[in-house]
Design an enzyme around this catalytic site. Structure first.
Site, short mmCIF file in Angstrom:
data_model
loop_
_atom_site.label_atom_id
_atom_site.label_comp_id
_atom_site.label_asym_id
_atom_site.label_seq_id
_atom_site.Cartn_x
_atom_site.Cartn_y
_atom_site.Cartn_z
N GLU A 32 0.84 -1.21 0.00
CA GLU A 32 0.00 0.00 0.00
C GLU A 32 0.87 1.25 0.00
O GLU A 32 1.86 1.33 0.74
CB GLU A 32 -0.90 -0.03 1.25
CG GLU A 32 -2.28 0.46 1.03
CD GLU A 32 -3.09 -0.41 0.05
OE1 GLU A 32 -3.11 -0.10 -1.16
OE2 GLU A 32 -3.73 -1.37 0.52
N HIS A 33 0.49 2.19 -0.86
CA HIS A 33 1.25 3.43 -1.06
C HIS A 33 2.67 3.15 -1.57
O HIS A 33 3.58 3.92 -1.34
CB HIS A 33 1.29 4.28 0.23
CG HIS A 33 -0.06 4.86 0.55
ND1 HIS A 33 -0.51 6.05 0.01
CD2 HIS A 33 -1.08 4.39 1.32
CE1 HIS A 33 -1.73 6.30 0.45
NE2 HIS A 33 -2.11 5.30 1.24
N THR A 34 2.84 2.04 -2.24
CA THR A 34 4.13 1.73 -2.86
C THR A 34 4.08 1.97 -4.37
O THR A 34 5.12 2.14 -4.99
CB THR A 34 4.52 0.26 -2.61
OG1 THR A 34 3.35 -0.55 -2.80
CG2 THR A 34 5.05 0.06 -1.20
N SER A 66 -26.28 7.25 -15.17
CA SER A 66 -25.79 6.39 -14.11
C SER A 66 -26.97 5.80 -13.35
O SER A 66 -27.74 6.53 -12.74
CB SER A 66 -24.91 7.18 -13.14
OG SER A 66 -24.87 6.52 -11.90
N ALA A 121 -15.10 3.34 -1.06
CA ALA A 121 -14.88 2.32 -0.03
C ALA A 121 -13.48 1.74 -0.09
O ALA A 121 -13.18 0.77 0.58
CB ALA A 121 -15.93 1.22 -0.16
N SER A 125 -13.52 1.80 -7.11
CA SER A 125 -14.64 1.95 -8.04
C SER A 125 -14.26 2.88 -9.18
O SER A 125 -14.71 2.71 -10.32
CB SER A 125 -15.88 2.49 -7.31
OG SER A 125 -15.56 3.71 -6.70
N ASP A 170 -4.40 0.31 -9.50
CA ASP A 170 -5.82 -0.02 -9.65
C ASP A 170 -6.21 -0.25 -11.11
O ASP A 170 -6.95 -1.17 -11.44
CB ASP A 170 -6.69 1.11 -9.07
CG ASP A 170 -6.35 1.38 -7.61
OD1 ASP A 170 -5.66 0.54 -7.00
OD2 ASP A 170 -6.77 2.43 -7.10
N TYR A 222 -3.99 12.24 0.41
CA TYR A 222 -3.28 11.34 -0.50
C TYR A 222 -2.19 12.13 -1.25
O TYR A 222 -1.03 11.73 -1.29
CB TYR A 222 -4.28 10.71 -1.48
CG TYR A 222 -3.66 9.71 -2.44
CD1 TYR A 222 -3.57 8.37 -2.09
CD2 TYR A 222 -3.19 10.10 -3.68
CE1 TYR A 222 -3.00 7.44 -2.96
CE2 TYR A 222 -2.62 9.18 -4.56
CZ TYR A 222 -2.54 7.86 -4.20
OH TYR A 222 -1.99 6.94 -5.06
#
Ligand code: GLA
Length: 385
Positions: A32-34, A66, A121, A125, A170, A222
């Site tokens: 994570e965060h790498t 949507s 979440a 998404s 992602d 972030y």
């Protein structure tokens, strides 16, 4: 599912859709965060996806509906400007923009979007929407791009059009996922390998625990972490330090007195998290799940103490998880500051963990969490109907 979505498309746009595309959300097992620090990640897609139906239009207008938000929007291909403030529609505009930047001839379109990846979440998404859009639009204009390039274009749209400075993880997993496997990625070289997830051998599953804490601060925090990490890396680089991917902890510690303490902790997280990804990959390859579980706990405490991206609701869940027998490990997933955690847990302990965590969360006046078991899903796809 597809049939009822097609029916909805016909109701809304008065014609039949021509193309269907979809892309998955993801969990990140570890790393994570790498990604934006040129390091290692080990994500897996989930079965929850964003689904899209498409029909071309003869002019330059794009109409989007949507289903999740029960909201429509429209824009013109002549009128695409990065960072327009049109909330969710920005994501759609960004994908048309990025392909236009590639020199593609685009036509207008009618698009229906429906997804079951929960929003905000920590399950990505947005990348699932971006990659579903890219695959669908490429199918519509009958063009094919290599998967790595599709991932990079999704990231470019999010970085430059939407204005969120995410890494590549992602989008990459959404484009390249295979079911029942995780994907090991070196974000510097883009070398990747599939890693088996034989969880059923020991009746294990991944449970997602969505804290329900909105990640309103996430974007600014972030970007702040990205900046700090860059400062730490610049400092070390100037002193001839090897990359945080290959260095040892004692090498970093020899700089502890020289570097600002906050930057030292940020660097220590990146360095140790890269090592944990390599260890988790090796452990998964030999089905050593208890080691994977320990690495998840270690990752969480590094994210909490060194990288400082956790929050009380996430820490609370990881504490509870460690007190339930049958739970091997847990940690926050995604950017942090809210969103979800994952736990690696025996199937027959899932209910006990959900019950205990929900009960205690409500006692603590935390939002009511949502929990579900995930299994590793497959990559994005698109086809003509
Ligand atoms: C978000 C970003 C990813 C990654 C994670 C943290 O999900 O989109 O690129 O940086 O946070 O690991």
């Amino acid at each position: 599912m597809l049939e009822s979505l097609i029916h909805r498309f016909e109701q809304i746009f008065n014609q039949k859709p021509k193309v269907y595309s979809s892309a998955p959300g993801r969990i990140n097992i570890i790393g994570e965060h790498t990604d934006y620090n040129n390091g290692y990640v080990l994500p897996a897609a989930i079965e929850r996806r964003t689904h899209l139906l498409w029909a071309p239009k003869q002019n330059e207008e794009v109409l989007v509906f949507s289903e999740n938000l029960n909201q429509g929007g429209k824009f013109n291909l002549k009128d695409l400007h990065p960072r327009s403030d049109r909330n969710w529609l920005k994501y759609v505009e960004g994908i048309f923009w990025v392909l236009k930047e590639e020199g593609e001839e685009l036509t207008g379109a009618e698009i229906l979007i429906q997804g079951d990846v929960p929003l905000e979440a920590g399950l990505s998404s947005s990348a699932s929407l971006e990659i579903g859009l890219l695959q669908g639009l490429l199918a519509l204009i009958k063009r094919e791009y290599p998967p790595q390039q599709i991932a990079k274009l999704g990231q470019k749209a999010e970085n430059e059009y939407v204005g969120v400075h995410c890494g590549l993880m992602d989008q990459f997993i959404a484009v390249l996922a295979e079911s029942s496997t995780a994907l090991f990625l070196d974000c510097e070289t883009l070398h990747f390998e599939y890693v088996p997830l034989r969880l059923d051998k020991e009746n294990l599953v991944f449970l997602v625990y969505d804290t329900g804490v909105p990640r309103s601060l996430a974007k600014s925090k972030y970007n702040e972490r990205r900046l700090e990490a860059q400062q730490a890396r610049d400092f070390l680089e100037k002193r001839g330090f090897p990359s945080l991917k290959t260095a040892y902890l004692n090498q970093l510690e020899s700089f502890e007195k020289e570097i600002n303490p906050l930057l030292f902790r940020r660097a220590r997280h990146i360095l140790t998290e890269n090592q944990r990804v390599l260890m988790a990959k090796r452990a998964l390859e030999r089905d050593d799940f208890s080691t994977v579980g320990e690495l998840l706990y270690a990752s969480h405490s590094s994210l909490k103490n060194d990288y400082e991206v956790s929050c009380p609701e996430l820490d609370f869940f990881v504490d509870i998880a460690s007190s339930v027998s049958g739970c091997l490990g847990a940690r926050l997933v995604g950017a942090g500051f809210g969103g979800s955690a994952i736990a690696l847990v025996k199937q027959d302990a899932v209910e006990a963990l959900i019950d205990k965590a929900t009960r205690e969360a409500l006692k603590n006046n935390f939002p009511k969490p949502r929990c579900w078991v995930v299994s590793a899903g497959s990559k994005a796809s698109a086809f003509w109907l």
